[in-house]
Structures are given as C-alpha cells and as structure tokens.
Write an enzyme that holds these catalytic residues in place. Sequence first.
Site, PDB file in Angstrom:
ATOM      1  CD  GLU A  95      11.596  10.092  -0.623  1.00 32.86           C
ATOM      2  OE1 GLU A  95      11.843   9.125  -1.362  1.00 32.86           O
ATOM      3  OE2 GLU A  95      10.449  10.506  -0.393  1.00 32.86           O
ATOM      4  CG  ASP A 100       7.992  10.588   1.715  1.00 31.99           C
ATOM      5  OD1 ASP A 100       8.113  11.331   0.724  1.00 31.99           O
ATOM      6  OD2 ASP A 100       8.046   9.341   1.643  1.00 31.99           O
ATOM      7  CB  ILE A 135       5.056  12.846  -3.116  1.00 29.40           C
ATOM      8  CG1 ILE A 135       4.665  14.292  -3.389  1.00 29.40           C
ATOM      9  CG2 ILE A 135       4.093  11.904  -3.866  1.00 29.40           C
ATOM     10  CD1 ILE A 135       4.685  14.670  -4.873  1.00 29.40           C
ATOM     11  CG  ASP A 136       5.110   7.007   1.177  1.00 18.68           C
ATOM     12  OD1 ASP A 136       6.268   6.676   0.877  1.00 18.68           O
ATOM     13  OD2 ASP A 136       4.268   6.194   1.608  1.00 18.68           O
ATOM     14  CB  THR A 152       7.323   9.677  -6.206  1.00 18.67           C
ATOM     15  OG1 THR A 152       7.581  10.430  -5.021  1.00 18.67           O
ATOM     16  CG2 THR A 152       7.673  10.530  -7.412  1.00 18.67           C
ATOM     17  CG  ASP A 182       9.861   5.181   3.011  1.00 15.04           C
ATOM     18  OD1 ASP A 182       9.521   6.021   2.162  1.00 15.04           O
ATOM     19  OD2 ASP A 182      10.920   4.529   2.940  1.00 15.04           O
TER      20      ASP A 182
END
Length: 257
Positions: free
Chosen positions: A69, A85, A87-88, A90, A212
């Site tokens: 990402e 990802d 931190i999905d 944030t 995602d």
Amino acid sequence: MNLDQLMVEIESWVDKVAAYQKIANEQNQLQVRTKGYATDFVTNVDVKSEEILIECIKNAYPEHSILTEERGSFTNDSDYLWVIDPIDGTTNFIHRFPISSISIALQHKGVTQAGMVYSPWLNMKFRATRQGGAYLNGKRIYVSHTSQLEKSLLATGFPGGGYSEYINLKYFNHMISQTAGIRRTGSAALDLCFVAASYFDGFWEFNLNDWDMCAGALIAEEAGGIVKRLEVDEHSLTLCSNDRLYDILKESLLIQV
C-alpha cells in the site's frame, strides 16, 4: 511450494509486525501525515510495519514480486506476487480504536494461494490456503447459513476519499431498512474475515484496492463464501456473502435507487 509450511513463515512475520505495533502504540510513538487527500492518513507505524514485511519476504523469497500500500510495487520477473497491507484500518489505529489488521497474501499467476489477516488488538488471526479451508486462531470457520435479507447482519465501508463515500451512501440508505443491521468497522480485510466466521452475513464496498481485500477474499472463499468484483456506476464493487444470500443481496443492492 508447501502452503502449510509457508503459513508458518507468514505467521512468524505477522507476529513480528504485531509486536512492533503494540510497542509503538503503548509508547505513543505515532507520527501521522496525509497522502492524497485530507483524510487519507498514513503513519510511521504503517511505513515501518511495511518495511518489516518487505524485509522478511525479500530474505525468504528474493525472486518474488511485492505489491504494498505505501511503497507501491517491487516487480521481478516472477509468477509470485505478495500483496500486503501493514495496517488496514489506519484511522482506527490512530484513534486507538481496536479494530485494525495486518493483511498479507501470496498470489501465483494472479490467483491467491495463501492469506493471513491478523488483528493484534482483538487477538484474532485468520488464515487460509487455497483448497485448504479457512481458520480463526486454529479453528476451522464457515460462513453463515442465513438466507433472508431481513435477518442478515451486513457490513460496508465508506472510504474517506469524498466521491467514494457519496457513491455508497445511496446504497447504504437503500439497504438499511431491509436488513437486521449494517455495521462499519473501518477494515475491509476484517469485514471479509467476519463474513468467513459468520459474524456478518454479507459485505459490500466500493473501490477497494488489492491490498485491502486479497487475503480476506481468500479466507471468505475458503470458508464457503462467494466474493466477486462487479462494475457499478463506473466503480468497482466488491460483494461477499454466503451462497444462500449472495444473489438476494446482489439483486437488492443493485436495484435502481
């Protein structure tokens, strides 16, 4: 490639990232900036978490390509692609709202073969391998058997990018009176996993990126769910549910509103 052995490696990488995120959270080491627009946040913890995963992948599989990402793609002449990802969710992470996840998946020739979504704050570790089933903390999981929309609990998302939120708003308003409830967690990866574990009966969201949903989609499919991307209003729509409810949800969602 032995997928079971691969999952052991992935779990060790994800555990390393989770340990770092917990320390950063506890010691209040967060630095926040924006990317493309005012509510598109990224933190130093996102960046460092991604660096840890990239380093782990490159050390173990230096010939593989990587899609991330925050840093984009690292392309090699390989049939294998890692999609990550760090931190999905944030925005949740910034506010210490305990719903965010680390998402990592491996694709081979465009088909996802293995995926893990881990929420350190909820102590939930979802994983799946293709044709190997889906698991939560080591226990096999399956999608729900709900077949009636009015008895279903659904999830959706409203990205902070302005137009994406406005597009989904009419669909949300149309669906809210037809279901038992609609939730918004702020992490699409976890939403897909929550469908896999039958906490939700279905999920939809517009304009998701591969990072995602790549791991979460495999987990939902391996739990018996259906995950498809459709073109709606000139936007990409991800729709996920069990096989009893999927067509009903799709028909109701896409009716002229």
